[in-house]
Motif scaffolding. Sequence first.
Motif, PDB file in Angstrom:
ATOM      1  N   ARG A 166      16.038  38.298  79.021  1.00 25.71           N
ATOM      2  CA  ARG A 166      14.741  38.369  79.682  1.00 25.71           C
ATOM      3  C   ARG A 166      14.682  37.282  80.755  1.00 25.71           C
ATOM      4  NH1 ARG A 166      10.405  41.243  78.761  1.00 25.71           N
ATOM      5  NH2 ARG A 166      11.123  41.854  76.685  1.00 25.71           N
ATOM      6  N   ALA A 167      14.402  37.679  81.980  1.00 23.55           N
ATOM      7  CA  ALA A 167      14.446  36.759  83.112  1.00 23.55           C
ATOM      8  C   ALA A 167      13.436  35.630  82.945  1.00 23.55           C
ATOM      9  CB  ALA A 167      14.177  37.519  84.402  1.00 23.55           C
ATOM     10  N   THR A 168      13.907  34.398  83.115  1.00 24.40           N
ATOM     11  CA  THR A 168      13.060  33.216  83.040  1.00 24.40           C
ATOM     12  C   THR A 168      12.940  32.593  84.430  1.00 24.40           C
ATOM     13  OG1 THR A 168      14.813  31.589  82.680  1.00 24.40           O
ATOM     14  CG2 THR A 168      14.047  32.834  80.749  1.00 24.40           C
ATOM     15  N   ARG A 169      12.166  31.539  84.517  1.00 23.84           N
ATOM     16  CA  ARG A 169      12.012  30.867  85.808  1.00 23.84           C
ATOM     17  C   ARG A 169      13.327  30.250  86.291  1.00 23.84           C
ATOM     18  NH1 ARG A 169       6.957  30.764  87.516  1.00 23.84           N
ATOM     19  NH2 ARG A 169       5.262  31.122  86.020  1.00 23.84           N
ATOM     20  N   LEU A 170      14.219  29.945  85.363  1.00 20.52           N
ATOM     21  CA  LEU A 170      15.514  29.394  85.750  1.00 20.52           C
ATOM     22  C   LEU A 170      16.360  30.417  86.506  1.00 20.52           C
ATOM     23  CD1 LEU A 170      16.477  27.388  82.531  1.00 20.52           C
ATOM     24  CD2 LEU A 170      15.553  26.505  84.680  1.00 20.52           C
ATOM     25  N   ASP A 171      16.044  31.698  86.360  1.00 22.90           N
ATOM     26  CA  ASP A 171      16.801  32.758  87.021  1.00 22.90           C
ATOM     27  C   ASP A 171      16.318  33.052  88.434  1.00 22.90           C
ATOM     28  OD1 ASP A 171      18.494  33.476  84.781  1.00 22.90           O
ATOM     29  OD2 ASP A 171      16.720  34.378  83.858  1.00 22.90           O
ATOM     30  N   LEU A 172      15.153  32.528  88.807  1.00 23.48           N
ATOM     31  CA  LEU A 172      14.517  32.956  90.054  1.00 23.48           C
ATOM     32  C   LEU A 172      15.007  32.163  91.265  1.00 23.48           C
ATOM     33  CD1 LEU A 172      10.801  33.396  88.891  1.00 23.48           C
ATOM     34  CD2 LEU A 172      12.713  35.008  88.731  1.00 23.48           C
ATOM     35  N   ASP A 173      14.979  32.830  92.432  1.00 29.41           N
ATOM     36  CA  ASP A 173      15.274  32.152  93.683  1.00 29.41           C
ATOM     37  C   ASP A 173      13.964  31.849  94.407  1.00 29.41           C
ATOM     38  OD1 ASP A 173      14.412  34.550  94.824  1.00 29.41           O
ATOM     39  OD2 ASP A 173      16.434  35.250  95.275  1.00 29.41           O
ATOM     40  N   PHE A 174      14.041  31.392  95.666  1.00 30.13           N
ATOM     41  CA  PHE A 174      12.827  30.988  96.370  1.00 30.13           C
ATOM     42  C   PHE A 174      11.959  32.169  96.780  1.00 30.13           C
ATOM     43  CE2 PHE A 174      16.206  31.296  99.557  1.00 30.13           C
ATOM     44  CZ  PHE A 174      15.626  32.107 100.519  1.00 30.13           C
ATOM     45  N   ASN A 175      12.478  33.400  96.640  1.00 30.27           N
ATOM     46  CA  ASN A 175      11.669  34.597  96.890  1.00 30.27           C
ATOM     47  C   ASN A 175      10.989  35.109  95.618  1.00 30.27           C
ATOM     48  OD1 ASN A 175      12.204  34.990  99.718  1.00 30.27           O
ATOM     49  ND2 ASN A 175      14.275  35.619  99.153  1.00 30.27           N
ATOM     50  N   HIS A 177      12.518  36.331  93.156  1.00 27.18           N
ATOM     51  CA  HIS A 177      13.351  37.393  92.599  1.00 27.18           C
ATOM     52  C   HIS A 177      14.398  36.747  91.698  1.00 27.18           C
ATOM     53  CE1 HIS A 177      12.664  39.453  96.769  1.00 27.18           C
ATOM     54  NE2 HIS A 177      11.611  39.583  95.992  1.00 27.18           N
ATOM     55  N   VAL A 178      14.962  37.522  90.782  1.00 34.14           N
ATOM     56  CA  VAL A 178      16.111  37.020  90.034  1.00 34.14           C
ATOM     57  C   VAL A 178      17.237  36.766  91.036  1.00 34.14           C
ATOM     58  CG1 VAL A 178      17.860  37.599  88.315  1.00 34.14           C
ATOM     59  CG2 VAL A 178      15.465  38.158  87.880  1.00 34.14           C
ATOM     60  N   SER A 179      17.797  35.582  91.009  1.00 33.25           N
ATOM     61  CA  SER A 179      18.838  35.181  91.951  1.00 33.25           C
ATOM     62  C   SER A 179      20.083  36.030  91.788  1.00 33.25           C
ATOM     63  CB  SER A 179      19.188  33.711  91.709  1.00 33.25           C
ATOM     64  OG  SER A 179      20.424  33.374  92.275  1.00 33.25           O
ATOM     65  N   ASN A 180      20.775  36.295  92.898  1.00 38.17           N
ATOM     66  CA  ASN A 180      22.006  37.091  92.793  1.00 38.17           C
ATOM     67  C   ASN A 180      23.046  36.387  91.928  1.00 38.17           C
ATOM     68  OD1 ASN A 180      23.619  35.383  94.748  1.00 38.17           O
ATOM     69  ND2 ASN A 180      22.054  36.139  96.159  1.00 38.17           N
ATOM     70  N   ARG A 181      23.053  35.055  91.927  1.00 39.91           N
ATOM     71  CA  ARG A 181      24.007  34.343  91.068  1.00 39.91           C
ATOM     72  C   ARG A 181      23.654  34.478  89.594  1.00 39.91           C
ATOM     73  NH1 ARG A 181      22.894  30.357  94.715  1.00 39.91           N
ATOM     74  NH2 ARG A 181      22.150  28.923  93.111  1.00 39.91           N
ATOM     75  N   SER A 182      22.374  34.622  89.283  1.00 42.10           N
ATOM     76  CA  SER A 182      21.975  34.784  87.876  1.00 42.10           C
ATOM     77  C   SER A 182      22.541  36.069  87.290  1.00 42.10           C
ATOM     78  CB  SER A 182      20.447  34.789  87.755  1.00 42.10           C
ATOM     79  OG  SER A 182      19.914  33.496  87.961  1.00 42.10           O
ATOM     80  N   TYR A 183      22.537  37.143  88.076  1.00 42.01           N
ATOM     81  CA  TYR A 183      23.115  38.404  87.582  1.00 42.01           C
ATOM     82  C   TYR A 183      24.580  38.202  87.178  1.00 42.01           C
ATOM     83  CZ  TYR A 183      19.091  40.838  89.672  1.00 42.01           C
ATOM     84  OH  TYR A 183      17.823  41.268  90.007  1.00 42.01           O
ATOM     85  N   VAL A 184      25.322  37.485  88.016  1.00 43.78           N
ATOM     86  CA  VAL A 184      26.737  37.276  87.730  1.00 43.78           C
ATOM     87  C   VAL A 184      26.913  36.421  86.483  1.00 43.78           C
ATOM     88  CG1 VAL A 184      28.897  36.330  88.633  1.00 43.78           C
ATOM     89  CG2 VAL A 184      27.331  37.560  90.162  1.00 43.78           C
ATOM     90  N   SER A 185      26.102  35.383  86.342  1.00 45.70           N
ATOM     91  CA  SER A 185      26.181  34.532  85.152  1.00 45.70           C
ATOM     92  C   SER A 185      25.879  35.321  83.887  1.00 45.70           C
ATOM     93  CB  SER A 185      25.209  33.353  85.284  1.00 45.70           C
ATOM     94  OG  SER A 185      25.556  32.524  86.367  1.00 45.70           O
TER      95      SER A 185
END
Length: 266
Positions: A166-175, A177-185
């Motif tokens: 479940r996406a947390t604030r640690l996953d978000l970018d400045f927009n 959105h879930v950061s593209n790097r978070s998906y890879v992690s």
Amino acid sequence: MNNQIINSKYRYTYTATASDITPLYRLTTNAMLMYFQDSFARLMTIHNVAAFDIVKQHRMWVITEVQIDVQPTVTYWSEDFTVEIWVSELTSLRIYCDFRIVRKDNEQLIASGTSQWNILNLDTKRLETTDFLADKLTVVPELMTGSHKKVRFPKTQSVDMQMEHRATRLDLDFNFHVSNRSYVSIALLTMPEDILSSQTLSSITVHWLHETYLDDLLTCRMSHTDDGSYLHTLTNAEGVTVCEVMSRWQPQPETPDVSEVLNRDL
């Protein structure tokens, strides 16, 4: 000089931090993605078409694909490495940027690859043409991969591992959105422990397909294919695929002795 443009290729030098390094003294996947994208942003800033420039025109940069070939090159904490990046192709709707990451001291290759970018209209949520970039960006037609043709992932018949996140604030970018790097992690968390303990990443291809947000439930399914690759498919709560990752691995080389790190001249 930390940043420079040579023959229309942009170079920027970074210093590896402790969190950038794996236990085998390699740059992490997250670090490679982060520094390559930071270099892209710096290059676009020079040409006045960075994210904070084009948002005034209700436009946004979107990365949709990246391919990276990874070399078993040692990178230590506090060591300098350089990202070199250039626009290798410009079509009516896509911007392709190729790149290489090298050790600063001897130019030994750490990783290389290509990436695909689009311009999104924030009002219509549709892709815009790249016409306004044609007189700003210089194209250097040197490809770090065989071609810019979209990589087709092999089909799988079964799922070897599945996990939810479940996406947390640690996953978000400045927009937000879930950061593209978070998906890879998230995707790489589904790798089997025996592979992680005996092999090292040799290549990774990522397709980013849809945005997700805070509290969205993501399901990652991993499948091992006959050709030795691992496919990681992330879907949202509606079952829509939001990201696809293909990773390949190779036997680990011998791990450097820790004394090589501790005795380095800083």
